[in-house]
Design an enzyme around this catalytic site. Structure first.
Site, short mmCIF file in Angstrom:
data_model
loop_
_atom_site.label_atom_id
_atom_site.label_comp_id
_atom_site.label_asym_id
_atom_site.label_seq_id
_atom_site.Cartn_x
_atom_site.Cartn_y
_atom_site.Cartn_z
N LYS A 1 56.45 61.19 26.78
CA LYS A 1 55.85 62.51 27.06
C LYS A 1 56.35 63.56 26.05
O LYS A 1 55.57 64.35 25.53
CB LYS A 1 56.23 62.93 28.48
CG LYS A 1 55.50 64.10 29.04
CD LYS A 1 56.03 64.48 30.43
CE LYS A 1 55.98 63.35 31.43
NZ LYS A 1 56.44 63.77 32.78
N LYS B 1 66.22 60.71 32.86
CA LYS B 1 65.83 60.96 34.26
C LYS B 1 67.02 60.63 35.15
O LYS B 1 67.89 59.83 34.77
CB LYS B 1 64.65 60.06 34.66
CG LYS B 1 63.82 60.62 35.80
CD LYS B 1 62.79 61.62 35.30
CE LYS B 1 61.92 62.16 36.42
NZ LYS B 1 60.72 62.82 35.91
N ASN C 1 55.37 70.70 44.76
CA ASN C 1 55.31 71.65 43.64
C ASN C 1 54.03 71.44 42.82
O ASN C 1 53.23 72.36 42.65
CB ASN C 1 56.57 71.49 42.78
CG ASN C 1 56.47 72.32 41.50
OD1 ASN C 1 55.73 71.98 40.58
ND2 ASN C 1 57.16 73.44 41.46
N1 LIG Z 1 58.29 69.03 39.38
C1 LIG Z 1 57.98 68.86 38.12
O1 LIG Z 1 58.24 69.72 37.27
C2 LIG Z 1 57.28 67.64 37.67
C3 LIG Z 1 56.87 66.66 38.56
N2 LIG Z 1 56.18 65.58 38.10
C4 LIG Z 1 55.77 64.53 38.98
O2 LIG Z 1 54.87 65.05 39.97
C5 LIG Z 1 54.98 64.29 41.17
C6 LIG Z 1 55.27 65.22 42.31
O3 LIG Z 1 56.47 65.94 42.01
P1 LIG Z 1 56.78 67.35 42.68
O4 LIG Z 1 55.52 68.03 43.03
O5 LIG Z 1 57.76 68.00 41.83
O6 LIG Z 1 57.53 66.87 44.00
P2 LIG Z 1 57.66 67.60 45.39
O7 LIG Z 1 58.88 67.05 46.00
O8 LIG Z 1 57.58 69.07 45.23
O9 LIG Z 1 56.37 67.11 46.18
C7 LIG Z 1 56.07 65.78 46.43
C8 LIG Z 1 54.93 65.74 47.39
O10 LIG Z 1 54.48 64.41 47.50
C9 LIG Z 1 54.28 64.11 48.87
N3 LIG Z 1 54.37 62.68 49.08
C10 LIG Z 1 55.45 61.86 49.03
N4 LIG Z 1 55.08 60.60 49.30
C11 LIG Z 1 53.74 60.64 49.51
C12 LIG Z 1 52.78 59.66 49.84
N5 LIG Z 1 53.12 58.40 49.98
N6 LIG Z 1 51.48 60.06 49.99
C13 LIG Z 1 51.11 61.35 49.81
N7 LIG Z 1 52.00 62.30 49.51
C14 LIG Z 1 53.29 61.95 49.37
C15 LIG Z 1 55.36 64.90 49.57
O11 LIG Z 1 55.07 65.06 50.94
C16 LIG Z 1 55.30 66.20 48.79
O12 LIG Z 1 54.25 67.00 49.31
C17 LIG Z 1 56.07 63.24 40.88
O13 LIG Z 1 55.47 62.07 40.39
C18 LIG Z 1 56.89 63.90 39.79
O14 LIG Z 1 57.63 62.97 39.04
C19 LIG Z 1 55.82 65.47 36.79
C20 LIG Z 1 56.16 66.41 35.88
C21 LIG Z 1 57.01 67.53 36.23
O1 LIG Z 2 61.18 69.77 33.13
C1 LIG Z 2 61.73 68.79 32.70
O2 LIG Z 2 62.62 68.82 31.88
C2 LIG Z 2 61.35 67.41 33.16
C3 LIG Z 2 60.22 67.35 34.13
C4 LIG Z 2 60.05 65.92 34.56
O3 LIG Z 2 60.95 65.35 35.13
C5 LIG Z 2 58.82 65.22 34.26
O4 LIG Z 2 58.04 65.69 33.42
O5 LIG Z 2 58.59 64.15 34.84
#
Ligand SMILES: NC(=O)C1=CN([C@@H]2O[C@H](COP(=O)(O)OP(=O)(O)OC[C@H]3O[C@@H](n4cnc5c(N)ncnc54)[C@H](O)[C@@H]3O)[C@@H](O)[C@H]2O)C=CC1
Ligand SMILES: O=C(O)CCC(=O)C(=O)O
Length: 420
Positions: free
Chosen positions: A93, A105, A220
Site C-alpha cells: 500500500k 502491523k 471508523n
Molecule cells: N482505521 C483505519 O485507519 C484503517 C482501517 N482499515 C481497515 O478497515 C477495516 C475496518 O477498520 P476500522 O473501521 O478501523 O475498525 P473499527 O474497529 O472502527 O470497526 C470495525 C467494524 O467492523 C464490524 N465487524 C467486525 N466483524 C464483523 C463481521 N463479521 N461482520 C460485519 N461487521 C463486522 C465491527 O462491528 C465494527 O463496526 C479493517 O479491515 C481495517 O484493517 C484500513 C485502512 C485504515
Molecule cells: O495509518 C496508518 O499508518 C496505517 C493504517 C492501517 O493500518 C492500514 O492502512 O491498514
C-alpha cells in the site's frame, strides 16, 4: 480465528503481478517473508486486582522504502499470520501511494469490549513498553486499526514519550489533535476511497445521481464512508456490524444508525427505518457500490457469486479471497483494491508524521487537497496499467507497487543482506 494460510493467499497477488513485469527473482524472494515479527505476552493488572495475560505482536514486514508503518489491532481472533499479512499489505500500500514507508502491523489478541477503560489504558501502555525497542519515529510507526482509536493512540504516544524522557509525537499517528494529531485523520480511510470513486465515477459506469451504497462493517471506515457518500446524495441501503445487518431499499436512517453506534449499540438496535437481514443477504444486495469495511475474507468462494454490486470499494484490508476475486472478475464486478482504496488512512498518517516532524500544522483543507491529489494521481496510474495490460485493478495496483519496490530494493545494492 483467521485463515492460517492467509499470507500465502495474499502472496499469490504478488505472483500474479510479477507475471506482467520484468522483476528480478531476488525482489520476489525478499518480499515473500516478513523481516521481523516480535511476539510478547502482556501481563495486565485487572480492576479486580487479578492479573491477565494477552498475546501481542508487532511485525516489520519490509523497510526498503522507509520506516515501517501500519496500525495496531485489538481483536479476540488476531494471529501472527494475520499480523504478518496485514504488514505485507501495508508494504504494498505504501508503495502504491509512494509514501516513504515500508509496511508494519501489530495486534493484541483481546476482546477490548470486555475491558474497562482503565484496563484498556494499561494494556495500551503495556504494548508500548513491550515494543519500545522496535517502534520509533524513524523505525516503525503504529496507528489505529480495528478496535483501536485516537484515544488509544494518545496513551501509546504518551507512554513512548515517557520512556524516552522527551516528547516524540511522530512515533504514532492517528493521535488526538491535542497531542499532535492531524486534522482529517479521523475520516481519512473512508475519504480516500470516496475520492477514488468520485474521480473514477464515469470510468466505473456509476450513476452520478441516486447512487446506492451498502456498507459492511460500521466502525471508523464504514461510518465515515456512509456519511461521505450521503453528502453527495447517495442512499445507504444496507449496513452491518459484528452483530447483524439491516436494509431499506429507499435508504436507511443514517443519523439513527450513527447515534446508536455512538452510544455503543449495534445497528440492529437503531431506529434505522429498515429491516434486519443476514450477513450474507447484505453481500448479495442489489446496489451500485458495496463497501466491505470489516475484516478479511468476508467475500469468499461461498458467497461471491451472489454479489450484485457494480463496484466493490475495499475499505477493509483483504476482504475478498483470491478465489472470490476470480468469480467477481468473471461476473464483471469491478473491485477497487484495498491497497489503493483504503490508502487514505495511511496517507493522512504520513501527513501527521510530517507535521509532527516540522512542528507546523496544516488546515483541514490542505489535508484534503493533498490527499485527493495523491489518491487521484495513483488511481489514474493504476487504472491505466489495468487498461493497457488488460488486468484487474488489483493486479495493476500490485504491478505499480512492485515496480516501486523493485527500484528501491535494487537501489540498496545487490550485495546487501538482511538479518532478522
Ligand atoms: N482505521 C483505519 O485507519 C484503517 C482501517 N482499515 C481497515 O478497515 C477495516 C475496518 O477498520 P476500522 O473501521 O478501523 O475498525 P473499527 O474497529 O472502527 O470497526 C470495525 C467494524 O467492523 C464490524 N465487524 C467486525 N466483524 C464483523 C463481521 N463479521 N461482520 C460485519 N461487521 C463486522 C465491527 O462491528 C465494527 O463496526 C479493517 O479491515 C481495517 O484493517 C484500513 C485502512 C485504515
Ligand atoms: O495509518 C496508518 O499508518 C496505517 C493504517 C492501517 O493500518 C492500514 O492502512 O491498514
Amino acid at each position: 480465528m483467521s485463515n492460517p494460510d492467509i499470507l500465502q493467499a495474499a502472496l499469490t497477488r504478488l505472483d500474479d503481478a510479477a507475471r506482467h513485469v520484468q522483476i528480478d527473482s531476488d525482489v520476489l524472494e525478499k518480499l515473500k517473508y516478513p523481516r521481523e515479527t516480535m511476539k510478547v505476552r502482556l501481563l495486565i493488572r485487572m480492576d479486580d486486582g487479578s492479573r491477565k495475560s494477552f498475546l501481542a505482536w508487532r511485525c516489520r514486514y519490509d523497510d526498503t522504502r522507509g520506516p515501517t508503518k501500519g496500525g495496531i489491532r485489538f481483536h479476540p481472533e488476531s494471529t501472527a499470520e494475520e499480523v504478518e499479512t496485514l504488514a505485507f499489505w501495508m508494504t504494498v500500500k505504501c508503495a502504491v501511494t509512494n509514501l516513504p514507508y515500508g509496511g508494519g502491523k501489530g495486534a493484541v489478541r483481546v476482546d477490548p469490549k470486555s475491558l474497562s477503560k482503565a484496563e484498556l489504558e494499561r494494556l495500551s501502555r503495556a504494548y508500548v513498553q513491550a515494543f519500545a525497542s522496535i517502534i520509533g519515529p524513524d523505525r516503525d510507526i503504529p496507528a489505529p486499526d480495528v478496535y483501536t482509536n485516537a484515544m488509544i493512540m494518545g496513551w501509546m504516544s504518551d507512554e513512548y514519550s515517557t520512556i524516552r524522557g522527551e516528547p516524540h509525537p511522530g512515533v504514532i499517528t492517528g493521535k488526538p489533535i491535542a497531542l499532535g494529531g492531524s486534522l482529517g485523520r479521523d475520516d481519512a480511510t473512508a475519504r480516500g476511497g470516496f475520492y477514488l470513486v468520485g474521480h473514477l465515477t464515469e470510468r466505473l459506469g456509476l450513476p452520478t445521481e441516486g447512487l446506492r451504497v451498502v456498507v459492511q462493517g460500521f466502525g471508523n471506515a464504514g461510518q465515515h464512508a456512509a456519511r461521505l457518500f450521503r453528502s453527495i446524495g447517495a442512499k445507504i441501503i444496507g449496513v452491518s456490524d459484528s452483530r447483524g445487518a439491516v436494509y431499506a431499499s429507499g435508504g436507511l436512517d443514517l443519523d439513527a444508525l450513527l447515534a446508536a453506534k455512538n452510544q455503543g449499540r449495534s445497528v440492529l438496535d437503531a431506529e434505522h427505518g429498515g429491516k434486519a437481514i443476514s450477513a450474507d443477504e447484505l453481500i448479495g444486495l442489489e446496489t451500485d457500490v458495496l463497501v466491505p469495511s470489516a475484516m478479511e475474507d468476508m467475500i469468499h468462494e461461498g458467497n461471491a457469486n451472489t454479489v450484485k454490486a457494480r463496484v466493490v470499494l475495499e475499505l477493509a484490508n483483504g476482504p475478498i479471497t483470491p478465489a472470490a476475486d476470480e468469480i467477481l472478475a468473471k461476473k464483471g464486478v469491478i473491485v477497487l483494491p484495498d491497497i489503493l482504496a483504503n490508502a487514505g488512512g495511511v496517507t493522512v498518517s504520513y501527513f501527521e508524521w510530517v507535521q509532527n516532524r516540522q512542528g507546523y500544522y496544516w488546515t483541514l483543507d490542505e489535508v484534503h487537497t493533498r490527499l485527493k491529489t495523491i489518491i487521484e494521481r495513483e488511481g489514474d496510474v493504476v487504472w491505466n496499467i489495468a487498461r493497457d495490460k488488460d488486468v484487474t485493478l488489483r493486479t495493476a495496483a500490485y504491478i505499480h507497487a512492485l515496480n516501486r519496490l523493485a527500484t528501491a530494493i535494487e537501489a540498496h545494492g545487490t550485495q546487501q543482506f538482511f538479518t532478522s
